[in-house]
Scaffold this motif. Structure first.
Motif, PDB file in Angstrom:
ATOM      1  N   ASP A  88      94.587  -8.336 -59.560  1.00  0.00           N
ATOM      2  CA  ASP A  88      93.084  -7.587 -61.252  1.00  0.00           C
ATOM      3  C   ASP A  88      93.601  -6.165 -60.809  1.00  0.00           C
ATOM      4  OD1 ASP A  88      92.514  -6.547 -63.801  1.00  0.00           O
ATOM      5  OD2 ASP A  88      90.713  -7.524 -63.520  1.00  0.00           O
ATOM      6  N   CYS A 297      96.278  -8.670 -68.686  1.00  0.00           N
ATOM      7  CA  CYS A 297      95.353  -8.713 -68.312  1.00  0.00           C
ATOM      8  C   CYS A 297      94.158  -9.214 -68.091  1.00  0.00           C
ATOM      9  CB  CYS A 297      94.706  -6.992 -68.500  1.00  0.00           C
ATOM     10  SG  CYS A 297      96.337  -6.314 -67.885  1.00  0.00           S
ATOM     11  N   HIS A 301      92.348 -11.396 -64.474  1.00  0.00           N
ATOM     12  CA  HIS A 301      91.751 -10.994 -64.229  1.00  0.00           C
ATOM     13  C   HIS A 301      91.031 -13.106 -64.207  1.00  0.00           C
ATOM     14  CE1 HIS A 301      87.506 -10.901 -64.044  1.00  0.00           C
ATOM     15  NE2 HIS A 301      87.129 -11.545 -64.650  1.00  0.00           N
ATOM     16  N   GLN A 305      90.082 -14.871 -60.288  1.00  0.00           N
ATOM     17  CA  GLN A 305      88.686 -14.912 -59.897  1.00  0.00           C
ATOM     18  C   GLN A 305      89.009 -16.199 -59.770  1.00  0.00           C
ATOM     19  OE1 GLN A 305      85.385 -14.504 -61.317  1.00  0.00           O
ATOM     20  NE2 GLN A 305      86.566 -11.770 -61.368  1.00  0.00           N
ATOM     21  N   PRO A 351      89.867  -2.443 -66.397  1.00  0.00           N
ATOM     22  CA  PRO A 351      88.747  -3.337 -67.440  1.00  0.00           C
ATOM     23  C   PRO A 351      87.035  -2.608 -68.162  1.00  0.00           C
ATOM     24  CG  PRO A 351      89.239  -3.377 -64.585  1.00  0.00           C
ATOM     25  CD  PRO A 351      89.481  -2.574 -64.907  1.00  0.00           C
ATOM     26  N   SER A 357      84.925  -8.383 -68.421  1.00  0.00           N
ATOM     27  CA  SER A 357      85.561  -8.033 -67.355  1.00  0.00           C
ATOM     28  C   SER A 357      85.086  -7.426 -66.636  1.00  0.00           C
ATOM     29  CB  SER A 357      86.716  -8.516 -67.702  1.00  0.00           C
ATOM     30  OG  SER A 357      87.220  -7.397 -67.765  1.00  0.00           O
TER      31      SER A 357
END
Length: 628
Positions: A88, A297, A301, A305, A351, A357
């Motif tokens: 990301d 996106c 993300h 994670q 972000p 996020s």
């Protein structure tokens, strides 16, 4: 992706990997490399009409799934040696056309529909390394030479430093789903040199076939089990030549088997390398492109994670890709002039523009048509309603906490096989999670009912019919007239304190400060009478953000729908009672009642292992990855 078989420590190297930092750097490049192939493959895949080009859909979709598998394997390798995978970031999504990361600078990756240009690009990308080609850790001519350098570096470092020093990563960070659906490949957990070499072989053999210069990759074709599968380069050769490889064929002979039909009129004419700036802000095409970029996106993300300590989010990330399919195909049906249609731009969205996020604070994010993503390690537990023999609601009993990762996903569609956690089933089921809850604050919606020494407020839209306000004798509304009696007033206060949604609240006088029970920041999985599965009870003022980034009013108590049928999403409206929603099938409630967490890896494995497999010709890459 086309990969040459590693040649071992004897291979010459133009860029030897001789430190752990260098090894981690190169494995991060491998992640970026594997990702770089995804946007071009997705554009080609989504431009295909699956009914008119089922074989092309199978090839491009199958290669895409295997590139996703290779991306996860590269992340496992990096985690195993103590690195931190990054996806990301702006460098992951430079503008197209773009270069292959740290590779042959003459190779250009573009966003184009399926056709001759796409096939030439894919063949160039996947081409085999010449026999005896040296390992190349940077500016590599072929991807195979790059992976040879990584293998050589792994072997050399283990020889010099010892295997334990090299593989110092936390095993809990490994993503292990057994098998990705619609590929014969394996997602291998890496914990030492043997498993690392097995992961590299998985990448290599799917890319170019066995290490004996054959076209076959050693697996059966997942769409046609009666056939052997060929490597990526040779699959694209089959589409270009219009024929399949058969036993006895070699790279020199080319494919001489049965014919493959490719109908180029069954391809959406997407504009080459579309850009946001081609259209004015607020226009239909630009708005759709921006929505696609936000979704893509979100996938990056969630993958990051998953690769950084929350491996169960892998299924959520891949499930979110179903939204990409619908958005991309909608774009490719929007006329864009000169006989072309629009297409996705794959631009990075910072972000801070996504809002939900950003940061590590505790919060719950509603994914569009997907689950609830819980950030910040919010404690998760079960609560059971205690009722009288006449089924009157009395109180809540707190069960044992459920084990979670720092970031975890809770089912919103009601169909997960590992409830309360998400397993990606929402993507397969086509869940419609459209949010309709009123975002106005509580005070604008409340109706006030005064008593003596108490002023009760109620917002009917928040009611989940937990029935604490009804009581054994009279409802709260009828009791207010008698609140001059302190026992009656205390009874009313106690019932309101047990209302999970906060539909009812109270102050000591009209307009006064609301008095709320002291509740911890937590999420409780509610179970009501007779084993009925209730809502998600969010307490302690944990913020909840909608899929569009707008926050719901942060309150001490709120209830979120988890049956998938509320008419007030994401809030619960009590529909679970009407439909008799239950978390487990009859006879499988023992572990859940004890507060047990789902089996390790369930959040990933269920989606890949149990979701339905498409029939040949209807689409493509994988479950829960998007189909064409």
């Amino acid at each position: 992706m086309k990969h040459s078989p590693p040649q071992g420590a004897a291979a010459a190297s133009s860029a030897r990997i001789d430190t752990l930092d260098s090894l981690r750097e190169h494995l991060q490049w491998a992640i970026e490399l594997e990702h770089a192939t995804l946007p071009p493959y997705l554009c080609a895949l989504y431009s295909l009409d699956p009914e008119r080009n089922p074989e092309a859909v199978e090839v491009v979709g199958g290669v895409f799934v295997e590139e996703m598998l290779h991306l996860a394997l590269a992340a496992n390798l990096l985690n195993a040696v103590g690195g931190r995978p990054r996806l990301d970031t702006p460098t992951t999504l430079p503008a197209h056309p773009r270069r292959l990361p740290h590779g042959d600078r003459s190779l250009e990756l573009s966003l184009v529909p399926f056709g001759a240009d796409a096939l030439e690009m894919f063949l160039r990308l996947e081409r085999p390394a010449p026999p005896g080609a040296p390992a190349e850790g940077d500016d590599y001519e072929t991807i195979g030479q790059f992976y040879t350098a990584i293998e050589q570096g792994l072997r050399d470092l283990c020889d010099r430093l010892g295997e334990r020093a090299v593989f110092s990563g936390d095993p809990a960070r490994q993503v292990n789903a057994g098998h990705f659906r619609h590929t014969a490949g394996r997602l291998i957990a890496v914990d030492g040199l043997d498993s690392a070499l097995a992961a590299l072989r998985e990448i290599v053999e799917q890319g170019e076939g066995t290490s004996h210069g054959e076209v076959w990759d050693g697996d059966q074709d997942v769409f046609h089990p009666e056939r052997d599968e060929v490597g990526h380069y040779y699959r694209f050769q089959e589409l270009q030549a219009g024929r399949r490889y058969r036993r006895g064929d070699t790279p020199r002979s080319g494919p001489t088997g049965e014919t493959i039909s490719v109908d180029l009129t069954g391809v959406l004419p997407m504009r080459r390398n579309p850009r946001l700036d081609d259209h004015a802000p607020g226009s239909a095409i630009r708005t759709a492109q921006e929505e696609f970029n936000h979704t893509y996106c979100a996938v990056l993300h969630l993958l990051e994670q998953a690769f950084n300590g929350n491996p169960k989010l892998m299924s959520v990330a891949t499930g979110t890709m179903y939204a990409l399919k619908a958005q991309a195909q909608a774009l490719m049906r929007m006329p864009d002039g000169d006989g072309t249609t629009a297409g996705p731009t794959f631009d990075y969205v910072a972000p801070e523009l996504r809002r939900w996020s950003v940061g590590d604070r505790r919060r719950i994010v509603v994914l569009r048509d997907g689950p609830y993503i819980v950030y910040g390690g919010v404690p998760l537990r079960r609560k059971y309603k205690i009722v009288s023999s006449e089924k009157d609601s009395l109180t809540w009993k707190t069960g044992e906490p459920l084990a979670t990762e720092e970031t975890y996903a809770l089912c919103r569609c009601g169909r997960s096989g590992s409830k309360p956690f998400c397993d990606g089933t929402h993507a397969v089921a086509g869940f419609d999670g459209t949010e309709t809850a009123d975002v106005r604050p509580y005070r604008e919606l409340q109706h006030v009912h005064d008593g003596v020494g108490i002023s009760a407020q109620r917002v009917g839209e928040l009611c989940v019919h937990a029935a604490f306000c009804i009581g054994r004798t009279r409802p709260i509304a009828a009791m207010l007239a008698d609140t001059g009696d302190s026992d009656v007033r205390s009874n009313v206060m106690g019932r309101i304190d047990h209302c999970p949604s906060g539909s009812y609240s109270y102050a000591l006088q009209r307009g006064g400060e609301m008095i709320e029970p002291d509740l911890p920041q937590a999420i409780s999985i509610l179970e009501e009478e007779d084993g009925l599965a209730g809502s998600l009870w969010v307490t302690g003022g944990v913020p909840v953000l909608r899929a569009d980034g707008r926050p719901l009013e942060t309150r001490n108590r709120m209830t979120l729908c988890r049956c998938g049928h509320s008419g007030n999403k994401p809030l619960c409206d009590g529909t679970h009672r009407e439909i008799g929603f239950r978390e487990d099938p009859p006879g499988h409630e023992g572990d859940r009642r004890q507060g047990a967490s789902p089996p390790a890896g369930a959040g990933t494995e269920v989606a890949h292992a149990t979701a339905p497999r498409p029939e040949p010709g209807n689409g493509g890459p994988a479950t829960p990855l998007p189909k064409a």
